[in-house]
Design an enzyme around this catalytic site. Structure first.
Site, short mmCIF file in Angstrom:
data_model
loop_
_atom_site.label_atom_id
_atom_site.label_comp_id
_atom_site.label_asym_id
_atom_site.label_seq_id
_atom_site.Cartn_x
_atom_site.Cartn_y
_atom_site.Cartn_z
N ASN A 1 30.07 -15.46 51.29
CA ASN A 1 28.96 -14.55 51.03
C ASN A 1 27.91 -14.52 52.15
O ASN A 1 27.27 -13.50 52.36
CB ASN A 1 28.29 -14.95 49.70
CG ASN A 1 26.93 -14.33 49.54
OD1 ASN A 1 26.80 -13.13 49.28
ND2 ASN A 1 25.87 -15.14 49.72
N SER B 1 30.45 -5.06 52.40
CA SER B 1 29.33 -4.13 52.20
C SER B 1 29.88 -2.71 52.14
O SER B 1 30.97 -2.43 52.67
CB SER B 1 28.36 -4.24 53.39
OG SER B 1 27.41 -3.22 53.33
N TYR C 1 26.66 -4.57 62.51
CA TYR C 1 26.80 -4.99 61.11
C TYR C 1 27.93 -4.21 60.44
O TYR C 1 28.80 -4.81 59.79
CB TYR C 1 25.47 -4.77 60.37
CG TYR C 1 25.52 -5.14 58.90
CD1 TYR C 1 25.56 -6.47 58.50
CD2 TYR C 1 25.53 -4.16 57.92
CE1 TYR C 1 25.61 -6.82 57.16
CE2 TYR C 1 25.56 -4.49 56.57
CZ TYR C 1 25.60 -5.82 56.20
OH TYR C 1 25.65 -6.16 54.86
N SER D 1 31.21 -5.42 61.70
CA SER D 1 31.57 -6.76 61.20
C SER D 1 32.12 -6.68 59.78
O SER D 1 33.07 -7.37 59.43
CB SER D 1 30.36 -7.71 61.25
OG SER D 1 29.41 -7.39 60.24
N LYS D 2 31.54 -5.78 58.96
CA LYS D 2 31.98 -5.68 57.57
C LYS D 2 33.30 -4.90 57.47
O LYS D 2 34.15 -5.22 56.62
CB LYS D 2 30.89 -5.03 56.71
CG LYS D 2 29.62 -5.89 56.59
CD LYS D 2 29.87 -7.23 55.91
CE LYS D 2 28.58 -7.97 55.57
NZ LYS D 2 28.80 -9.25 54.89
N ILE E 1 21.27 -3.79 47.33
CA ILE E 1 21.00 -4.77 46.27
C ILE E 1 19.64 -5.40 46.58
O ILE E 1 19.34 -5.70 47.75
CB ILE E 1 22.09 -5.88 46.27
CG1 ILE E 1 23.52 -5.28 46.23
CG2 ILE E 1 21.86 -6.87 45.12
CD1 ILE E 1 23.90 -4.53 44.98
P1 NDP Z 1 19.89 -12.68 51.59
O1 NDP Z 1 19.24 -12.48 52.91
O2 NDP Z 1 19.05 -12.81 50.37
O3 NDP Z 1 20.88 -13.93 51.65
C1 NDP Z 1 21.67 -14.17 52.79
C2 NDP Z 1 22.29 -15.53 52.64
O4 NDP Z 1 23.16 -15.78 53.77
C3 NDP Z 1 21.25 -16.65 52.61
O5 NDP Z 1 21.60 -17.56 51.60
C4 NDP Z 1 21.38 -17.28 53.98
O6 NDP Z 1 21.16 -18.68 53.96
C5 NDP Z 1 22.86 -17.06 54.27
N1 NDP Z 1 23.13 -17.15 55.70
C6 NDP Z 1 22.87 -16.23 56.66
N2 NDP Z 1 23.26 -16.70 57.85
C7 NDP Z 1 23.74 -17.96 57.64
C8 NDP Z 1 24.26 -18.97 58.48
N3 NDP Z 1 24.38 -18.81 59.82
N4 NDP Z 1 24.67 -20.14 57.92
C9 NDP Z 1 24.56 -20.34 56.59
N5 NDP Z 1 24.07 -19.42 55.74
C10 NDP Z 1 23.66 -18.25 56.27
O7 NDP Z 1 20.87 -11.43 51.43
P2 NDP Z 1 21.96 -11.02 50.35
O8 NDP Z 1 22.04 -11.97 49.24
O9 NDP Z 1 21.73 -9.60 50.08
O10 NDP Z 1 23.28 -11.12 51.27
C11 NDP Z 1 24.46 -11.76 50.87
C12 NDP Z 1 25.64 -10.98 51.41
O11 NDP Z 1 25.65 -9.68 50.82
C13 NDP Z 1 25.64 -10.77 52.92
O12 NDP Z 1 26.93 -10.99 53.43
C14 NDP Z 1 25.25 -9.30 53.07
O13 NDP Z 1 25.79 -8.73 54.25
C15 NDP Z 1 25.88 -8.71 51.82
N6 NDP Z 1 25.32 -7.42 51.41
C16 NDP Z 1 24.01 -7.32 50.98
C17 NDP Z 1 23.51 -6.08 50.59
C18 NDP Z 1 22.12 -5.89 50.11
O14 NDP Z 1 21.67 -4.72 49.97
N7 NDP Z 1 21.37 -6.94 49.79
C19 NDP Z 1 24.35 -4.88 50.64
C20 NDP Z 1 25.71 -5.11 51.07
C21 NDP Z 1 26.15 -6.33 51.44
P3 NDP Z 1 19.81 -19.38 54.52
O15 NDP Z 1 18.66 -18.53 54.08
O16 NDP Z 1 19.83 -20.71 53.83
O17 NDP Z 1 19.97 -19.45 55.97
#
Ligand code: NDP
Length: 255
Positions: free
Chosen positions: A89, A140, A153, A156-157, A186
């Protein structure tokens, strides 16, 4: 859902979709491995999982997916002796048209959203073969459709979707299923991390109601529910699928 007692890794469990997913697996009685970099946020998710299920077994691994993939899998196996589900995720994005994005930004996005998934999948696969487990990747709608100003981005997806299908074929003979979810907008920290101020984020979420057929944006638990389905035996004949969780956004065309 047959997920009780299963060992599940959720990357990016410290926020948004990953936190909701960890909580959903805890409710199912799974043993949940919470990984992310932000330790305070991991603690919040840990507390939420315990509220959801006071008997839940948890393992918290503070780790960066771009550098610690092997450690995440090894620490999980050392603690629980097996792995049943990997939820890839963790992810991030960077704005920038091809005229101004630089190669460091390209590398960061691709390393986080794709290379880390390759590594986690590679280290997890032998363990998933033993348990006939499954993988769910969080892609995504940007993997299915194109958006200006955020090409790396989207790329990548899209690559993650193709990786999902290819690895589904590699692992199908071993009865390991591999699927992806493709969320629309979201409500999480994601867009603020992209650089939006609170005000810009609110404006973006309001505008997003018009870009989703259902007339609203999504909540993290709506993605988590789909991840639970794809990880469970309820989806036992589904592999190589990329499932939009986007209120119909992927089906829309501008008029
Ligand atoms: P958030 O920014 O709320 O969460 C992102 C999460 O990814 C955090 O827990 C962060 O951890 C973790 N993360 C990012 N980079 C790293 C890294 N290098 N190592 C470890 N952890 C990492 O966003 P979302 O919950 O929305 O995103 C989750 C997924 O959903 C992503 O893949 C995003 O692309 C995808 N997505 C989100 C959408 C949206 O509208 N929200 C739409 C479509 C897809 P930490 O903070 O601890 O670093």
């Amino acid at each position: 859902m047959s997920l009780a007692g299963k060992v599940v890794i959720v990357t990016g469990a410290s926020s948004g979709i990953g936190a909701a997913t960890a909580e959903a697996f805890a409710k199912q009685g799974s043993k949940v491995v919470l990984t992310g970099r932000n330790q305070a946020n991991l603690k919040s998710t840990e507390a939420a999982c315990k509220t959801a299920n006071s008997n839940v077994e948890l393992l918290v691994i503070a780790a960066d997916v771009t550098t610690d993939a092997e450690k995440i899998i090894k620490t999980t196996i050392d603690k629980f002796g097996q792995l049943d589900v990997l939820v890839n995720n963790a992810g991030m994005g960077k704005w920038g048209s091809i005229l101004d994005i630089d190669v460091d930004q390209f590398d960061l996005v691709m390393n986080t959203n794709l290379r880390s998934v390759f590594l986690l999948t590679k280290y997890a696969a032998p363990h998933l073969v033993k348990t006939q487990g499954s993988i769910v990747n969080v892609s995504s709608v940007a993997g299915l459709r194109s958006f200006e100003g955020i090409s790396v981005y989207c790329t990548s997806k899209a690559a993650l979707d193709q990786f999902t299908r290819c690895i589904a074929l590699d692992l199908a003979p071993k009865n390991v299923r591999v699927n992806a979810v493709n969320p629309g907008v979201i409500v999480t920290e994601f867009h603020k991390r992209l650089g939006f101020s609170d005000e810009e984020d609110a404006k973006f979420l309001e505008h997003s109601k018009t870009t989703h057929a259902l007339g609203r944006v999504g909540e993290p638990n709506e993605v988590a529910d789909a991840i639970i389905f794809l990880a469970s035996d309820s989806s036992s004949f589904i592999t190589g699928a990329t499932l939009p969780i986007d209120g119909g956004r992927h089906a829309m065309c501008p008029r």
